[in-house]
Design an enzyme around this catalytic site. Structure first.
Site, PDB file in Angstrom:
ATOM      1  N   HIS C  51       1.003  -1.183  -0.061  1.00  0.00           N
ATOM      2  CA  HIS C  51       0.035  -0.182  -0.213  1.00  0.00           C
ATOM      3  C   HIS C  51       0.891   1.353   0.057  1.00  0.00           C
ATOM      4  CE1 HIS C  51      -3.791  -2.253   0.627  1.00  0.00           C
ATOM      5  NE2 HIS C  51      -3.072  -3.028   1.681  1.00  0.00           N
ATOM      6  N   ILE C 348      -0.522  -7.446  13.726  1.00  0.00           N
ATOM      7  CA  ILE C 348      -0.212  -6.901  12.344  1.00  0.00           C
ATOM      8  C   ILE C 348      -1.272  -7.278  11.379  1.00  0.00           C
ATOM      9  CG2 ILE C 348       1.863  -6.903  10.933  1.00  0.00           C
ATOM     10  CD1 ILE C 348       2.670  -6.194  13.641  1.00  0.00           C
ATOM     11  N   GLU C 349      -2.100  -6.526  11.029  1.00  0.00           N
ATOM     12  CA  GLU C 349      -3.013  -6.682  10.103  1.00  0.00           C
ATOM     13  C   GLU C 349      -2.663  -5.694   8.930  1.00  0.00           C
ATOM     14  OE1 GLU C 349      -7.186  -5.808  10.992  1.00  0.00           O
ATOM     15  OE2 GLU C 349      -6.508  -3.918  12.080  1.00  0.00           O
TER      16      GLU C 349
END
Lengths: 426, 123, 496
Positions: C51, C348-349
Site C-alpha cells: 500500500h 499486524i493486519e
C-alpha cells in the site's frame, strides 16, 4: 536455434481417440505419424479404468479399459507409428509447428502437415462447483483417486463420500469398496442419476451404497484432513435447503462432477469453439475452423462410449490423411446441423454433404433433461422429415445418436441445413 | 395371480429395464429386454447372480507397481469379497501379456484371473 | 539444551524479514514455526499489496510504518530477488457522493507523507480502466502502491536469513517463557526447551496469547477477521491494475487486483470469526463478493473463477501510542514492560505486509536501544538469487537448463508449466519445501485451471522419491494432512 523435425501428421494425445486417429492416418497412406503424450506410456485414461465395459460396439467383447487400450497400442506398434511419450506440448501454431518439451530432447519444434488434437478432458474440480468450507487434504477428483488406487496402488482414504453420480463416481464407489474402504454414500444434486443405470446396479446396489438424489455437499469440514461433509437436500431449483443439513463424518470427499474438454491448446491456435460442448466446432470430417487442424475424442465433447471415440478418431485420422494428400477441398460445402430443445447440442455442428457419397454420417446429441417415456428423434432437411429413430427414453447421461445414411445424399445436397428435434412418441 | 419383479440389465451399457413375471405355476416370463442376453441375465440373477470382477495385483519388475486384472467370466457375487482378500496375497512378475492366465480356477470357481494388459519387464 | 541469542516465534513475513535483518549481526538466531513451512498463517492468504499509505489514520504506527515500509520495497526486491511491481493503485468513487471522500483520502495520504497522489477525472479513469462502472465520478491514483508475491517474499527472506546463519525449526509450537529474575532465559516448546536471551513475538494470530504468557497486556486481544478471495481464470477476466472502492467503516472494501502471476483476484470479505484456524470459504462470503464486485466492474462474474481461498487478519485492539490520535486497532510493537528480553509485534493486519520491512527495521532498533550488543558481521550477504522458473525462460534458456538437469524438460503442471526440475530444486532448497502446499506456493504448481488434477499425483511421487519417504508420509501441509492412508492390497487394509 531449436531443431525442427518434420512429420506428416502429428497427433496430440495417445488415448483411444489419438491412437485411432494415428492408426487411421497411417492406414490411409500417410508416411510419418507422430503421437505425443504427457504420460509415460500410451493408452490415456483407459489405463486406469481397470473395470470392464469397453469395446462391445467395436470388438463385440466386454473388455477392461487397459485391454481396450492395449489393442490400439498393439495396432499402433504394428503400423510403426512414432510415439513420443512423457512429453508436454507447450505450443501449437496455425501453421502446424508443435513445440514440445521432455527430458531427453528438451524443448524442440516439430513441423507437421496436419494435426489431430486428441487431448481428452479433465475433471471439474472443487473450485468450479465452489463448495464452501475449509481446504484440507482429502478432497480429490474421482480420476485422481482412480489413478492412485489402480495404477499406483495407493489408498487415498478409508471412509468416503462421493459427490456426483456420473459413471466415474459410481465405478470408483465399487472399486474402493472392493479394496476394503467404506463408501458412505453417493450424493447427486440432480433428481436423476447422471451415469448409466447398469452402473447404479453393479456399482452401488451390489455394495449397499446409498444414492442420495436431490442432495449436494454444502460444506467441507476439517482443518488438516477432511473430517466430515455437510450434506443438504436441494429443492427443484437446486437451491440448498439449510434445515435439511446433515453432518456426515468421512476422511475423503471424491468429486465426480463432470468433465471439461481440455482445449487450452485448441484455443491458443485460434480454433472456433462451441460454448456448449466446450470443444471445437467441427464438421463430420472432424476438421476445425482452421484447415488441417483436426480434433478427435473427448476434446470435442464428452462421450460416454469409448467405441464412438475410437470411431470418430478413425474418421479424423482418415481426413487428416486426405488433407495432406491434397485430395482435399478446404472450401467444400458445409451445412449447419441445428438442434432444438430439449436437445442441448449436436456433434458435428456442420456436415459436408459431399462426404455422404462415401459413408454415412453419425450425429451425436445430448438432451438437457431426462424424458422417461418413448420419444422420437427426427431429422429434417429444409423441406421435410427424412428419418427418425425411436428411443424408449432419453437421459442427459446417455448420448443420443442418429445416422444419416448414404441414401439421403440427394436430399441433404439439396438442403441448406439439417435440423433435429425430439418429440414425445404418442 | 401373477407376481413380478423389476431388474436393470447390466450386460451392456444400454441398461434395459427388465420385468420378470411369475405365473401360478412359477413359470417365468421376462420382458423389457432388447436382446437375448437380457433374458439370460435375468434368469441368472434370480438363481446364481454373477459379475465380471476387475481389480489389480502387485507386480514386480513392471513400469507400475500394480497390474490390472479381470475375471475371464462372471464371478459368483457371494464370493467377491473372498476373491478380493485372496488377491492381496498374489504377486506377479513382469513380463506379462494381455490375456495371460495369472490364476487358474480361483477359489475353486472354475474361473481364471487374466492380465488386462501387457507389462514389459524393466530394469 | 540449545542456546541462541534471539528466538523469533513465527515464520510469517514479519518473522522472516526480522530474521533476515537481524542476520547481519553476529547473533545466533532461531526461528520457530508451528506449521511445516514459512508463511503458512496470515502471510499465506492476503491481497499481496504494498500500500502507498493513504489509508491509515495519520499519527498511527500503521501510517508511519506503512509509508516507511513502502519506501523499502525496491531495495528489498532487488536484494532478495522476488517479483515486485510498483504499478500504482486506484480508489474509484462511484456516484457523486463518494467523490468528496477522494479528497479526504488524498489529504490524509499527504499528511502521512505519501508522494504523488493524484485525483483523476472521470474521463481519465475510464480511459485507464475501460470496464469500470460507468457511474464512476473520479478516482484517486497512488503511484507508489505496488504488488508482490507474498510467498516469494517470505521464502526469499527466510532463505537469505538461512544463508547468513539463521536456523529454522518447523512443526514446533511455543508453549511458555522461561523467566529468571524478570528476564527471559528461554522458551518452552512442544519439542523441548530452548535457551535464549531475547525473544521476538511475531506469532501473528497468536501474538496475544504469547504476550499473555509473559503476563503483559491482558487487555490486548487478537480477533481473527476472515477475508475470502476468488481467483479469476486469466482467459476469462483480467485487470491490469489494483482497483479499490472508496473505503468505509468496514475497511478498505472489496477490490480487484492483479497478481505477479498474471491472475486477477477479487476480495477480501471482512468477517470476524471465533477460531484462529477458520480459513473456510462460505456461501455468504462468496455472495458478498459477487455483490460488491459489481459496484466496481459490473458484469464481472464469479463463474470465471478457478479457485477461492480465505485468509485471517490478525486484528488487534491496541490503542494508538500517540495520545493525539483516538484509535484502537494499531500495531503493537514494543519491548515488553514486565520482563526483559522480549519484543512484541502484534496486531499486524493490513498494512502489515507493506510495513513488514519497516517493522523488522524497528525491531532491530528496539533491540539496539535496549542495550543489546549488536555487532555487524563483516561478511553479511544481503543478496539471494531466485531459482530458475521454466515458464519465464526463452526456449534457448530452457534448453541450456535441460542440458544441465534433464528434469527441467519434464513438465509436471501443465496449466502453470512447472517442471520436475523446479520442484526438485525447491525440495532441496535452503528452506526445503516438504509438502504439496509448500511446492505450490513456491512454484505455482497446481494453481491453474485444473487445480492439481494432473500434477497432484506426480508431485506426491516426486516428494516421496526426493525426501526418501513412503507415500503415506507425504502431506498437503504438514502432519495430519497426509494424502495417502496405505497401499492397496495391504493385508491390513479392509476387513475382508
Amino acid at each position: 536455434m531449436l531443431t525442427v523435425h518434420a512429420y506428416d501428421v502429428i497427433v496430440i494425445g495417445s488415448g483411444p481417440a489419438g491412437l485411432a486417429a494415428a492408426v487411421s492416418a497411417k492406414k490411409n497412406g500417410v508416411n510419418s505419424v507422430l503421437v505425443i503424450d504427457r504420460d509415460v506410456e500410451p493408452g490415456g485414461i483407459l489405463l486406469q479404468c481397470v473395470h470392464s465395459g469397453f469395446g462391445l460396439e467395436t470388438f463385440g467383447e466386454d473388455l477392461p479399459g487397459p485391454s481396450y487400450a492395449q489393442r490400439y497400442i498393439l495396432e499402433a506398434e504394428s503400423q510403426k507409428i512414432n510415439l513420443l511419450m512423457d512429453t508436454m506440448v507447450l505450443d501449437i501454431t496455425s501453421d502446424f509447428v508443435v513445440t514440445v518439451s521432455n527430458e531427453t530432447i528438451g524443448v524442440q519444434r516439430l513441423q507437421a502437415k496436419a494435426i489431430v488434437l486428441a487431448m481428452g478432458c479433465r475433471e471439474r474440480s472443487r473450485a468450479q462447483i465452489r463448495i464452501p468450507g475449509t481446504r484440507p487434504a482429502g478432497v480429490y477428483t474421482a480420476g485422481t483417486a482412480q489413478r492412485w488406487v489402480n495404477v499406483e496402488g495407493l489408498m487415498p482414504g478409508k471412509n468416503f463420500v462421493i459427490l456426483g453420480s456420473g459413471d466415474i463416481g459410481m465405478i470408483m464407489a465399487r472399486r474402493l469398496s472392493l479394496e476394503g474402504a467404506r463408501v458412505n454414500r453417493v450424493v447427486e444434486i440432480m433428481p436423476y442419476l447422471n451415469g448409466l443405470s447398469r452402473n447404479y446396479v453393479q456399482c452401488l446396489q451390489d455394495y449397499d451404497i446409498p444414492l442420495f438424489l436431490n442432495h449436494t455437499i454444502n460444506k467441507i469440514l476439517g482443518k488438516k484432513r477432511v473430517e466430515a461433509v455437510e450434506v443438504v437436500r436441494v429443492d427443484q431449483n437446486r437451491k440448498v435447503q439449510p434445515e435439511t443439513a446433515e453432518i456426515i463424518p468421512c476422511d475423503t470427499l471424491l468429486l465426480s462432477v463432470g468433465l471439461i474438454p481440455e482445449n487450452e491448446l485448441t484455443r491458443k491456435i485460434g480454433v472456433s469453439m462451441d460454448p456448449i460442448t466446450g470443444g471445437a466446432i467441427v464438421d463430420n470430417c472432424f476438421e476445425t475452423s482452421i484447415p488441417g487442424i483436426f480434433v478427435a475424442g473427448n476434446v470435442v465433447h464428452v462421450y460416454d462410449l469409448v467405441d464412438y471415440v475410437s470411431q470418430d478418431g478413425t474418421t479424423a485420422g482418415k481426413y487428416a490423411a486426405s488433407f495432406i494428400q491434397c485430395n482435399w477441398n478446404s472450401n467444400r460445402r458445409k451445412i449447419p446441423v441445428i438442434v432444438e430443445e430439449p436437445l442441448r447440442y449436436v456433434v458435428p455442428q456442420k456436415i459436408c454433404p459431399d462426404t455422404l457419397r462415401e459413408s454415412a454420417i453419425r450425429l451425436l446429441m445430448r438432451v438437457s433433461y431426462p424424458m422417461e417415456y418413448p420419444v422420437q428423434v427426427s431429422l429434417f432437411t429444409d423441406q421435410k422429415e427424412i428419418l427418425n429413430k425411436t428411443y424408449p427414453y432419453v437421459r442427459p447421461g446417455e448420448m443420443v445418436s442418429i445416422q444419416i445414411p448414404k441414401s439421403a445424399y440427394d436430399l441433404i445436397m439439396a438442403s441448406q441445413e439439417v435440423r433435429l428435434k425430439v418429440l414425445r412418441k404418442e | 395371480m401373477t407376481n413380478s419383479q423389476n431388474l436393470i440389465c447390466v450386460t451392456c451399457p444400454r441398461g434395459c429395464s427388465l420385468t420378470i413375471s411369475y405365473d401360478d405355476q412359477d413359470q417365468i416370463t421376462i420382458t423389457g429386454n432388447q436382446c437375448k442376453r437380457g433374458a439370460a441375465y435375468a434368469k441368472a440373477e434370480l438363481s446364481d447372480p454373477r459379475r465380471m470382477i476387475a481389480s489389480t495385483v502387485r507386480i514386480r519388475g513392471g513400469i507400475h507397481k500394480m497390474l490390472p486384472i479381470s475375471t475371464n467370466a462372471p464371478f459368483p457375487k457371494g464370493k467377491i469379497m473372498n476373491l478380493m482378500a485372496f488377491l492381496k496375497s498374489v504377486e506377479i512378475s513382469a513380463p506379462v501379456k494381455m490375456g495371460d492366465i495369472l490364476i487358474e480356477n480361483v477359489l475353486n470357481t472354475g474361473i481364471a484371473m487374466v492380465a488386462s494388459r501387457n507389462m514389459e519387464k524393466i530394469d | 539444551m540449545d542456546s541462541y541469542d534471539v528466538v523469533i516465534i513465527g515464520a510469517g513475513v514479519v518473522g522472516c524479514l526480522t530474521a533476515r535483518f537481524l542476520s547481519r549481526y553476529q547473533l545466533r538466531i532461531l526461528v520457530i514455526e508451528k506449521e511445516s513451512d514459512v508463511g503458512a498463517g496470515t502471510s499465506s492468504a492476503n491481497s499481496a499489496l504494498i500500500h502507498a499509505g493513504y489509508d491509515p489514520l495519520p499519527g498511527t504506527l500503521k501510517a508511519a510504518l506503512n509509508v516507511r515500509g513502502n519506501e523499502m520495497w525496491d531495495q528489498l526486491a532487488d536484494e532478495l530477488d522476488f517479483d515486485f511491481e510498483r504499478c500504482g493503485d486506484y480508489v474509484a468513487a462511484i456516484g457523486e457522493d463518494e467523490f468528496q471522500q477522494l479528497q479526504i483520502l488524498k489529504r490524509q495520504g499527504e499528511q502521512n507523507g505519501v508522494p504523488g497522489l493524484k485525483i483523476l477525472s472521470v474521463d481519465e479513469i475510464r480511459k485507464r480502466i475501460p470496464n469500470i462502472n460507468p457511474e464512476v465520478s473520479g478516482a484517486l491514483f497512488a503511484p507508489t502502491a505496488g504488488i508482490c508475491d507474498t510467498f516469494a517474499v517470505t521464502i526469499a527472506a527466510a532463505e537469505n536469513a538461512q544463508m547468513n546463519g539463521v536456523m529454522f525449526r518447523f512443526d514446533t509450537c511455543f508453549e511458555s517463557f522461561l523467566v529468571e529474575k524478570h528476564r527471559i532465559v528461554g522458551i518452552r516448546t512442544d519439542r523441548g526447551d530452548i535457551r535464549c536471551q531475547w525473544v521476538i513475538n511475531a506469532a501473528g494470530l497468536y501474538a496475544d496469547e504469547v504476550m499473555h504468557q509473559a503476563g503483559s497486556h491482558p487487555e490486548f486481544m487478537i480477533h481473527p477477521r476472515r477475508g475470502e478471495y476468488c481467483v479469476f481464470d486469466p482467459a476469462c477476466f483480467q485487470i491490469d491494475t489494483v482497483l479499490f472502492p472508496v473505503p468505509s467503516e468496514k475497511g478498505k472494501g472489496v477490490l480487484f487486483f492483479k497478481t505477479t502471476h498474471g491472475n486477477t483476484i477479487v476480495g477480501p470479505t471482512s468477517e470476524f470469526v471465533d477460531c484462529k484456524e477458520d480459513k473456510a470459504v462460505s456461501v455468504t462470503g462468496l455472495r458478498y463478493l459477487e455483490e460488491q464486485m459489481q459496484r466496481l466492474i459490473p458484469g464481472a462474474d464469479l463463474r470465471w473463477t478457478i479457485a477461492s481461498f480465505s485468509g485471517l487478519r490478525a486484528s488487534g485492539n491496541a490503542i494508538c501510542t500517540n495520545s493525539d490520535v483516538d484509535y484502537s486497532g494499531d500495531f503493537l510493537i514494543e519491548s515488553d514492560k514486565t520482563v526483559k528480553g522480549l519484543i512484541h509485534c502484534a496486531g499486524i493486519e493490513s498494512p502489515g505486509l507493506s510495513a513488514s520491512p519497516a517493522i523488522a527495521e524497528r525491531i532491530c532498533l528496539l533491540l539496539e536501544q535496549s542495550g543489546f550488543e549488536m555487532i555487524e558481521k563483516p561478511y553479511w550477504n544481503p543478496r539471494r538469487k531466485r531459482r530458475p522458473c521454466f515458464r519465464h525462460l526463452t526456449n534457448e534458456e530452457r534448453n541450456e537448463l535441460i542440458a544441465q538437469d534433464p528434469r527441467y524438460g519434464r513438465i509436471v503442471c501443465r496449466c502453470e508449466m512447472v517442471t520436475e526440475g523446479e520442484i526438485a530444486a525447491e525440495i532441496h532448497a535452503p528452506i526445503p519445501a516438504r509438502t504439496y502446499d509448500a511446492i505450490k506456493r513456491r512454484t505455482w504448481c497446481g494453481t491453474g485451471r485444473c487445480q492439481g488434477g494432473f500434477d497432484m499425483i506426480r508431485v506426491v511421487e516426486i516428494l516421496t522419491r526426493e525426501l526418501n519417504l513412503s507415500s503415506e508420509k507425504i502431506s498437503k501441509n504438514g502432519p495430519g494432512s497426509e494424502f495417502i492412508f496405505s497401499e492397496t492390497k495391504n493385508q491390513r487394509s479392509g476387513q475382508c
